[in-house]
Design an enzyme around this catalytic site. Sequence first.
Site, PDB file in Angstrom:
ATOM      1  N   ASP A  70      15.547   6.495 -12.543  1.00 28.78           N
ATOM      2  CA  ASP A  70      16.819   6.628 -11.831  1.00 28.78           C
ATOM      3  C   ASP A  70      17.853   5.809 -12.608  1.00 28.78           C
ATOM      4  OD1 ASP A  70      16.326   3.993 -11.166  1.00 28.78           O
ATOM      5  OD2 ASP A  70      16.462   4.279  -8.989  1.00 28.78           O
ATOM      6  N   CYS A 120      12.258   2.671 -12.227  1.00 27.25           N
ATOM      7  CA  CYS A 120      13.428   2.509 -11.356  1.00 27.25           C
ATOM      8  C   CYS A 120      13.763   1.018 -11.326  1.00 27.25           C
ATOM      9  CB  CYS A 120      13.184   3.107  -9.966  1.00 27.25           C
ATOM     10  SG  CYS A 120      11.834   2.390  -9.016  1.00 27.25           S
ATOM     11  N   THR A 125      12.605  -1.386  -9.246  1.00 29.76           N
ATOM     12  CA  THR A 125      11.383  -2.178  -9.047  1.00 29.76           C
ATOM     13  C   THR A 125      10.106  -1.442  -9.442  1.00 29.76           C
ATOM     14  OG1 THR A 125      11.170  -1.293  -6.818  1.00 29.76           O
ATOM     15  CG2 THR A 125      12.395  -3.374  -7.054  1.00 29.76           C
ATOM     16  N   HIS A 163     -10.221   1.003 -14.057  1.00 29.22           N
ATOM     17  CA  HIS A 163     -10.869   1.187 -12.752  1.00 29.22           C
ATOM     18  C   HIS A 163     -10.278   2.311 -11.915  1.00 29.22           C
ATOM     19  CE1 HIS A 163     -12.988  -2.991 -12.302  1.00 29.22           C
ATOM     20  NE2 HIS A 163     -13.152  -2.462 -13.503  1.00 29.22           N
ATOM     21  N   HIS A 209     -16.781   3.951 -10.856  1.00 26.01           N
ATOM     22  CA  HIS A 209     -15.427   4.189 -10.363  1.00 26.01           C
ATOM     23  C   HIS A 209     -15.118   5.662 -10.099  1.00 26.01           C
ATOM     24  CE1 HIS A 209     -14.628   0.017 -11.012  1.00 26.01           C
ATOM     25  NE2 HIS A 209     -15.087   0.132 -12.243  1.00 26.01           N
TER      26      HIS A 209
HETATM   27  C1  RB5 Z   1      18.147   1.673  -6.724  1.00 25.65           C
HETATM   28  O1  RB5 Z   1      19.138   0.787  -6.354  1.00 25.65           O
HETATM   29  C2  RB5 Z   1      16.786   1.122  -6.346  1.00 25.65           C
HETATM   30  O2  RB5 Z   1      16.610   1.144  -4.967  1.00 25.65           O
HETATM   31  C3  RB5 Z   1      15.684   1.900  -7.037  1.00 25.65           C
HETATM   32  O3  RB5 Z   1      15.898   1.863  -8.401  1.00 25.65           O
HETATM   33  C4  RB5 Z   1      14.280   1.408  -6.840  1.00 25.65           C
HETATM   34  O4  RB5 Z   1      14.156   0.057  -7.119  1.00 25.65           O
HETATM   35  C5  RB5 Z   1      13.601   1.800  -5.605  1.00 25.65           C
HETATM   36  O5  RB5 Z   1      12.428   1.469  -5.369  1.00 25.65           O
END
Ligand code: RB5
Length: 144
Positions: A10, A67, A69, A100, A135
């Site tokens: 994203d 993204c 996180t 695994h 596994h």
């Molecule tokens: C975008 O602001 C953020 O929410 C997205 O990149 C991501 O971290 C969502 O999990």
Amino acid sequence: MKPKIILGCDHAGFDLKNIIIKYLEKKGYDITDAGTYEEKTCDYPIIAKEVAQRVATKEFEKGILICGTGIGMSIVANKVKGIRAAVVSDTCSAKMSRLHNDSNILCFGARIIGTELAKDIVDIWLNTTFLEERHLKRLEMIEN
Ligand code: RB5
């Protein structure tokens, strides 16, 4: 033979995705970029769903989703049957998710890890083979 890999991101993962694509192309990987293609805000579920479906149908052997996180991407990807997406922020987890869990999608956060660590994680993840042994049975349990 290097695997065919599809990458998606994203807006938060846009810069890091471009860096990783260049890095992998230099190493000779066959890369497909599923977007997003600009820094403008977008919705990660759309990209994650497309990448996950194209890995699940075996059009691509592996996928990478980036993204802010890595978490949102992984939540979406894991809703697609056959996908085992792992959110990873360290090299040990990258290795174990292959050994695994036979993870077929790697997710990480551009707001969580730096560029060099991301490259190391990608290298280890792509070069570690699933152990099978005990596994395999557990993966079948996940599927069923
Ligand atoms: C975008 O602001 C953020 O929410 C997205 O990149 C991501 O971290 C969502 O999990």
